[in-house]
Scaffold this active site. Structure first.
Site, PDB file in Angstrom:
ATOM      1  N   ASP A  67       0.824  -1.205   0.000  1.00 60.55           N
ATOM      2  CA  ASP A  67       0.000   0.000   0.000  1.00 60.55           C
ATOM      3  C   ASP A  67       0.861   1.259   0.000  1.00 60.55           C
ATOM      4  O   ASP A  67       2.083   1.192   0.146  1.00 60.55           O
ATOM      5  CB  ASP A  67      -0.962  -0.004   1.209  1.00 60.55           C
ATOM      6  CG  ASP A  67      -0.277  -0.438   2.515  1.00 60.55           C
ATOM      7  OD1 ASP A  67       0.957  -0.459   2.563  1.00 60.55           O
ATOM      8  OD2 ASP A  67      -0.994  -0.742   3.476  1.00 60.55           O
ATOM      9  N   ASP A  99      -8.021  -2.256  13.946  1.00 62.90           N
ATOM     10  CA  ASP A  99      -9.404  -2.525  13.532  1.00 62.90           C
ATOM     11  C   ASP A  99      -9.515  -3.755  12.627  1.00 62.90           C
ATOM     12  O   ASP A  99     -10.539  -3.966  11.983  1.00 62.90           O
ATOM     13  CB  ASP A  99      -9.999  -1.291  12.835  1.00 62.90           C
ATOM     14  CG  ASP A  99      -9.197  -0.867  11.598  1.00 62.90           C
ATOM     15  OD1 ASP A  99      -8.238  -1.589  11.226  1.00 62.90           O
ATOM     16  OD2 ASP A  99      -9.527   0.177  11.004  1.00 62.90           O
ATOM     17  N   HIS A 154      -7.578  -4.379   9.963  1.00 59.14           N
ATOM     18  CA  HIS A 154      -7.255  -4.181   8.547  1.00 59.14           C
ATOM     19  C   HIS A 154      -5.975  -4.907   8.159  1.00 59.14           C
ATOM     20  O   HIS A 154      -5.095  -5.139   8.984  1.00 59.14           O
ATOM     21  CB  HIS A 154      -7.222  -2.695   8.161  1.00 59.14           C
ATOM     22  CG  HIS A 154      -6.077  -1.886   8.679  1.00 59.14           C
ATOM     23  ND1 HIS A 154      -6.235  -0.731   9.411  1.00 59.14           N
ATOM     24  CD2 HIS A 154      -4.739  -2.030   8.534  1.00 59.14           C
ATOM     25  CE1 HIS A 154      -5.063  -0.207   9.682  1.00 59.14           C
ATOM     26  NE2 HIS A 154      -4.122  -0.981   9.169  1.00 59.14           N
ATOM     27  N   GLU A 187      -9.675  -1.199   5.148  1.00 61.60           N
ATOM     28  CA  GLU A 187     -10.393  -0.898   6.384  1.00 61.60           C
ATOM     29  C   GLU A 187     -11.667  -1.744   6.487  1.00 61.60           C
ATOM     30  O   GLU A 187     -12.107  -2.332   5.486  1.00 61.60           O
ATOM     31  CB  GLU A 187     -10.747   0.592   6.411  1.00 61.60           C
ATOM     32  CG  GLU A 187      -9.541   1.527   6.408  1.00 61.60           C
ATOM     33  CD  GLU A 187      -8.836   1.614   7.758  1.00 61.60           C
ATOM     34  OE1 GLU A 187      -8.798   0.598   8.495  1.00 61.60           O
ATOM     35  OE2 GLU A 187      -8.310   2.686   8.086  1.00 61.60           O
TER      36      GLU A 187
HETATM   37  C1  GLP Z   1      -0.562   0.227   8.586  1.00 58.65           C
HETATM   38  C2  GLP Z   1      -0.215  -0.578   7.355  1.00 58.65           C
HETATM   39  C3  GLP Z   1      -0.501  -2.038   7.558  1.00 58.65           C
HETATM   40  C4  GLP Z   1       0.086  -2.499   8.881  1.00 58.65           C
HETATM   41  C5  GLP Z   1      -0.540  -1.748  10.004  1.00 58.65           C
HETATM   42  C6  GLP Z   1      -0.061  -2.184  11.371  1.00 58.65           C
HETATM   43  O1  GLP Z   1      -1.885   0.590   8.640  1.00 58.65           O
HETATM   44  N1  GLP Z   1      -0.902  -0.118   6.191  1.00 58.65           N
HETATM   45  O2  GLP Z   1       0.028  -2.778   6.481  1.00 58.65           O
HETATM   46  O3  GLP Z   1      -0.106  -3.865   9.038  1.00 58.65           O
HETATM   47  O4  GLP Z   1      -0.222  -0.383   9.813  1.00 58.65           O
HETATM   48  O5  GLP Z   1       1.164  -1.571  11.649  1.00 58.65           O
HETATM   49  P1  GLP Z   1       2.138  -2.005  12.798  1.00 58.65           P
HETATM   50  O6  GLP Z   1       2.819  -3.225  12.330  1.00 58.65           O
HETATM   51  O7  GLP Z   1       3.100  -0.848  12.931  1.00 58.65           O
HETATM   52  O8  GLP Z   1       1.323  -2.210  14.026  1.00 58.65           O
END
Ligand code: GLP
Length: 261
Positions: A67, A136, A138, A143
């Site tokens: 992304d 949440d 995702h 989302e």
């Molecule tokens: C962002 C990214 C996701 C990731 C999420 C959790 O929203 N787009 O791909 O999994 O954060 O991040 P973290 O690993 O820092 O908790």
């Protein structure tokens, strides 16, 4: 879905790196799906170490990011292109241009999403897709409410995700873009092997919903239950709300040595 529990993030990183290394060492080379965020950082650091100490080479590997934020140039400090370049790709020996990501500054974002889907398909699809999970539920930036069949497209972030990701921007959630490009849940589901990594207590609730709750667009990570090859790597805190935790531990302890994730 295989659930593997570990006492320390280092053990999670080692097993995650083992999965990536096995793919990368295949003679045909590998196509990796790379996630940003803090969850996969230990895996990237372990792979960088193996590159430096053991000669693990990524010269025949291609990579696709999950992304990107809309409106952030690739060299913006908070762009995911920059993150993955500095935390992983730029520290090993990927060939120039071997790592692709959705371009959040494309003049025609819809055409860019189509280009990205076509590029993944032209590479033969993703072999191993690394994933984190949002609070949440995702995956990527899909989302709650995302179609479980969705492809790469523009999404609007929730206020919660923008607040969670504000730490990567200079000040407030107001600096976090509202829109993103993300591989869809359907895109992610086409990868050969999905590896979901979650660390810490804050991930315990979304992991319980994703792994043991109903399959629902309200928890996009629950779509992993429909995939034939999923490995979930958890530390004990992230696993703490799983109802079948004793069963997962027993299964893991009894794994025959030849059975790799
Ligand atoms: C962002 C990214 C996701 C990731 C999420 C959790 O929203 N787009 O791909 O999994 O954060 O991040 P973290 O690993 O820092 O908790």
């Amino acid at each position: 879905m295989e659930i593997l529990l570990f006492d320390s993030p280092d053990d999670v990183a080692r097993v995650g790196a083992d999965i990536v290394e096995r793919a990368v060492r295949r003679p045909a080379g590998a196509v990796l799906g790379l996630a940003t965020g803090t969850s996969p950082l230990g895996i990237y650091r372990e792979l960088i170490r193996r590159h430096r100490d053991d000669g693990l080479s990524f010269a025949s590997t291609r990579a696709f990011l999950l992304d990107e934020y809309v409106g952030l140039a690739r060299d913006h400090p908070a762009s995911y292109a920059r993150f993955i370049e500095s935390e992983f790709v730029g520290q090993v020996d990927f060939a120039p241009g071997a790592a692709d990501g959705p371009n959040g500054t494309a003049a025609d974002l819809v055409a860019e999403c189509e280009r990205y889907e076509a590029a993944i398909a032209a590479a033969g699809g993703i072999d191993v897709q690394l994933l984190g999970i949002g609070a949440d539920g995702h995956i990527g930036f899909n989302e709650p409410g995302s179609s479980l069949g969705s492809r790469t497209r523009i999404k609007t972030l929730t206020a919660k995700t923008r607040a969670d990701n504000a730490r990567f921007f200079s000040s407030s959630p107001d600096d976090v873009p509202r829109h993103v490009l993300t591989q869809g849940v359907g895109t992610i589901s086409r990868a050969g092997h999905l590896v979901l990594v979650a660390l810490g207590k804050a991930k315990a609730a979304p992991i319980a919903l994703a792994v043991e709750g109903p399959v629902t667009a309200m928890v996009p990570a629950s779509a992993l239950q429909l995939h034939p090859h999923v490995t979930v790597l958890l530390d004990t805190a992230a696993a703490s709300r799983l109802r079948l935790i004793d069963y997962y531990r027993e299964t893991q302890a009894g794994k025959p040595p030849w059975q790799v994730p």
